[in-house]
Write a protein that holds these residues in place. Structure first.
Motif, PDB file in Angstrom:
ATOM      1  N   LYS A   1      29.388  -8.413  31.494  1.00  0.00           N
ATOM      2  CA  LYS A   1      29.603  -7.536  30.346  1.00  0.00           C
ATOM      3  C   LYS A   1      28.238  -7.044  29.885  1.00  0.00           C
ATOM      4  O   LYS A   1      27.324  -7.836  29.691  1.00  0.00           O
ATOM      5  N   GLU A   2      28.111  -5.734  29.755  1.00  0.00           N
ATOM      6  CA  GLU A   2      26.812  -5.142  29.431  1.00  0.00           C
ATOM      7  C   GLU A   2      26.190  -5.762  28.182  1.00  0.00           C
ATOM      8  O   GLU A   2      24.981  -5.957  28.114  1.00  0.00           O
ATOM      9  N   ARG A   3      26.999  -6.100  27.208  1.00  0.00           N
ATOM     10  CA  ARG A   3      26.448  -6.676  25.969  1.00  0.00           C
ATOM     11  C   ARG A   3      25.828  -8.054  26.196  1.00  0.00           C
ATOM     12  O   ARG A   3      25.057  -8.539  25.375  1.00  0.00           O
ATOM     13  N   ASP A   4      26.166  -8.692  27.336  1.00  0.00           N
ATOM     14  CA  ASP A   4      25.626 -10.012  27.648  1.00  0.00           C
ATOM     15  C   ASP A   4      24.272  -9.964  28.357  1.00  0.00           C
ATOM     16  O   ASP A   4      23.628 -10.985  28.513  1.00  0.00           O
ATOM     17  N   VAL A   5      23.850  -8.786  28.799  1.00  0.00           N
ATOM     18  CA  VAL A   5      22.607  -8.672  29.566  1.00  0.00           C
ATOM     19  C   VAL A   5      21.407  -8.607  28.625  1.00  0.00           C
ATOM     20  O   VAL A   5      21.282  -7.699  27.807  1.00  0.00           O
ATOM     21  N   LEU A   6      20.519  -9.579  28.786  1.00  0.00           N
ATOM     22  CA  LEU A   6      19.268  -9.583  28.025  1.00  0.00           C
ATOM     23  C   LEU A   6      18.185  -8.809  28.767  1.00  0.00           C
ATOM     24  O   LEU A   6      17.286  -8.254  28.155  1.00  0.00           O
ATOM     25  N   GLY A   7      18.276  -8.782  30.088  1.00  0.00           N
ATOM     26  CA  GLY A   7      17.304  -8.065  30.897  1.00  0.00           C
ATOM     27  C   GLY A   7      17.686  -8.115  32.364  1.00  0.00           C
ATOM     28  O   GLY A   7      18.491  -8.947  32.777  1.00  0.00           O
ATOM     29  N   ALA A   8      17.101  -7.203  33.132  1.00  0.00           N
ATOM     30  CA  ALA A   8      17.342  -7.165  34.578  1.00  0.00           C
ATOM     31  C   ALA A   8      16.049  -6.801  35.280  1.00  0.00           C
ATOM     32  O   ALA A   8      15.344  -5.896  34.859  1.00  0.00           O
TER      33      ALA A   8
ATOM     34  N   MET B   1      17.879  -9.658  39.486  1.00  0.00           N
ATOM     35  CA  MET B   1      17.882 -10.897  38.715  1.00  0.00           C
ATOM     36  C   MET B   1      18.247 -10.547  37.275  1.00  0.00           C
ATOM     37  O   MET B   1      17.505  -9.833  36.599  1.00  0.00           O
ATOM     38  N   LEU B   2      19.403 -11.022  36.846  1.00  0.00           N
ATOM     39  CA  LEU B   2      19.887 -10.744  35.500  1.00  0.00           C
ATOM     40  C   LEU B   2      19.613 -11.944  34.598  1.00  0.00           C
ATOM     41  O   LEU B   2      19.782 -13.092  34.997  1.00  0.00           O
ATOM     42  N   ARG B   3      19.217 -11.660  33.369  1.00  0.00           N
ATOM     43  CA  ARG B   3      19.117 -12.676  32.331  1.00  0.00           C
ATOM     44  C   ARG B   3      20.270 -12.396  31.371  1.00  0.00           C
ATOM     45  O   ARG B   3      20.338 -11.329  30.759  1.00  0.00           O
ATOM     46  N   LEU B   4      21.179 -13.360  31.269  1.00  0.00           N
ATOM     47  CA  LEU B   4      22.406 -13.162  30.503  1.00  0.00           C
ATOM     48  C   LEU B   4      22.464 -14.094  29.302  1.00  0.00           C
ATOM     49  O   LEU B   4      21.943 -15.205  29.332  1.00  0.00           O
ATOM     50  N   CYS B   5      23.141 -13.642  28.275  1.00  0.00           N
ATOM     51  CA  CYS B   5      23.438 -14.459  27.104  1.00  0.00           C
ATOM     52  C   CYS B   5      24.896 -14.886  27.225  1.00  0.00           C
ATOM     53  O   CYS B   5      25.792 -14.051  27.272  1.00  0.00           O
ATOM     54  N   ARG B   6      25.119 -16.181  27.318  1.00  0.00           N
ATOM     55  CA  ARG B   6      26.478 -16.723  27.445  1.00  0.00           C
ATOM     56  C   ARG B   6      26.792 -17.559  26.215  1.00  0.00           C
ATOM     57  O   ARG B   6      26.594 -18.758  26.194  1.00  0.00           O
ATOM     58  N   GLY B   7      27.254 -16.903  25.176  1.00  0.00           N
ATOM     59  CA  GLY B   7      27.546 -17.615  23.931  1.00  0.00           C
ATOM     60  C   GLY B   7      26.299 -17.777  23.093  1.00  0.00           C
ATOM     61  O   GLY B   7      25.229 -17.307  23.434  1.00  0.00           O
ATOM     62  N   SER B   8      26.429 -18.459  21.987  1.00  0.00           N
ATOM     63  CA  SER B   8      25.301 -18.605  21.068  1.00  0.00           C
ATOM     64  C   SER B   8      24.253 -19.552  21.648  1.00  0.00           C
ATOM     65  O   SER B   8      24.543 -20.674  22.053  1.00  0.00           O
ATOM     66  N   ASN B   9      23.038 -19.033  21.737  1.00  0.00           N
ATOM     67  CA  ASN B   9      21.868 -19.795  22.192  1.00  0.00           C
ATOM     68  C   ASN B   9      21.981 -20.346  23.608  1.00  0.00           C
ATOM     69  O   ASN B   9      21.294 -21.294  23.948  1.00  0.00           O
ATOM     70  N   LYS B  10      22.811 -19.774  24.444  1.00  0.00           N
ATOM     71  CA  LYS B  10      22.921 -20.221  25.828  1.00  0.00           C
ATOM     72  C   LYS B  10      22.540 -19.064  26.746  1.00  0.00           C
ATOM     73  O   LYS B  10      23.177 -18.024  26.738  1.00  0.00           O
ATOM     74  N   LYS B  11      21.464 -19.256  27.504  1.00  0.00           N
ATOM     75  CA  LYS B  11      20.981 -18.219  28.416  1.00  0.00           C
ATOM     76  C   LYS B  11      21.232 -18.655  29.855  1.00  0.00           C
ATOM     77  O   LYS B  11      21.217 -19.842  30.161  1.00  0.00           O
ATOM     78  N   GLU B  12      21.439 -17.667  30.712  1.00  0.00           N
ATOM     79  CA  GLU B  12      21.739 -17.940  32.115  1.00  0.00           C
ATOM     80  C   GLU B  12      21.063 -16.889  32.974  1.00  0.00           C
ATOM     81  O   GLU B  12      20.964 -15.735  32.591  1.00  0.00           O
TER      82      GLU B  12
END
Length: 128
Positions: free
Chosen positions: A26-33, A89-100
């Motif tokens: 989901k685009e809103r989950d992407v912190l960076g690519a 390489m995607l940096r994703l936000c998965r919920g509050s304070n959880k990065k993947e």
């Protein structure tokens, strides 16, 4: 999932764009690519890297990423005839304070460079 076309043809001295796109988030989950392109196989030399000093000298100043992940190669040379691999390489936000981190690899695009490979030899006869 990274997708790429399988074959593309370019003419010596010209330029090409090799396509690469990524999905499955989901685009809103992407912190960076970060986008990377490699030559020959998925562990080959970089033809594009966000840090310019990581790019193989044969490709320095001739490659750039356009669009979201497409590779633009200028000044095509016969030696550019090879397979190119995109990976993201995607940096994703998965919920509050959880990065993947997630890495997606392309299947490879074969670049076929056409044009005169070498001048034909010419025999000169001297007439007396």
């Amino acid at each position: 999932m990274v997708t790429q076309p399988y074959n593309i043809t370019g003419q010596r001295g010209g330029s090409v764009i090799l396509n690469c796109s990524y999905s499955g988030y989901k685009e809103r989950d992407v912190l960076g690519a970060n986008i990377y392109w490699r030559l020959g196989n998925i562990t080959g030399p970089y033809v594009y890297h966000p840090y310019k000093e990581m790019v193989h000298p044969d490709y320095a100043g001739r490659t750039e990423v356009t669009g979201s992940a497409d590779l633009h190669i200028r000044g095509l040379q016969m030696s550019d005839d090879s397979t190119y691999y995109c990976f993201v390489m995607l940096r994703l936000c998965r919920g509050s304070n959880k990065k993947e981190k997630q890495i997606q690899f392309g299947e490879g695009t074969q670049l076929i460079v056409t044009g005169c490979e070498r001048a034909q030899s010419v025999q000169v006869l001297r007439l007396s």
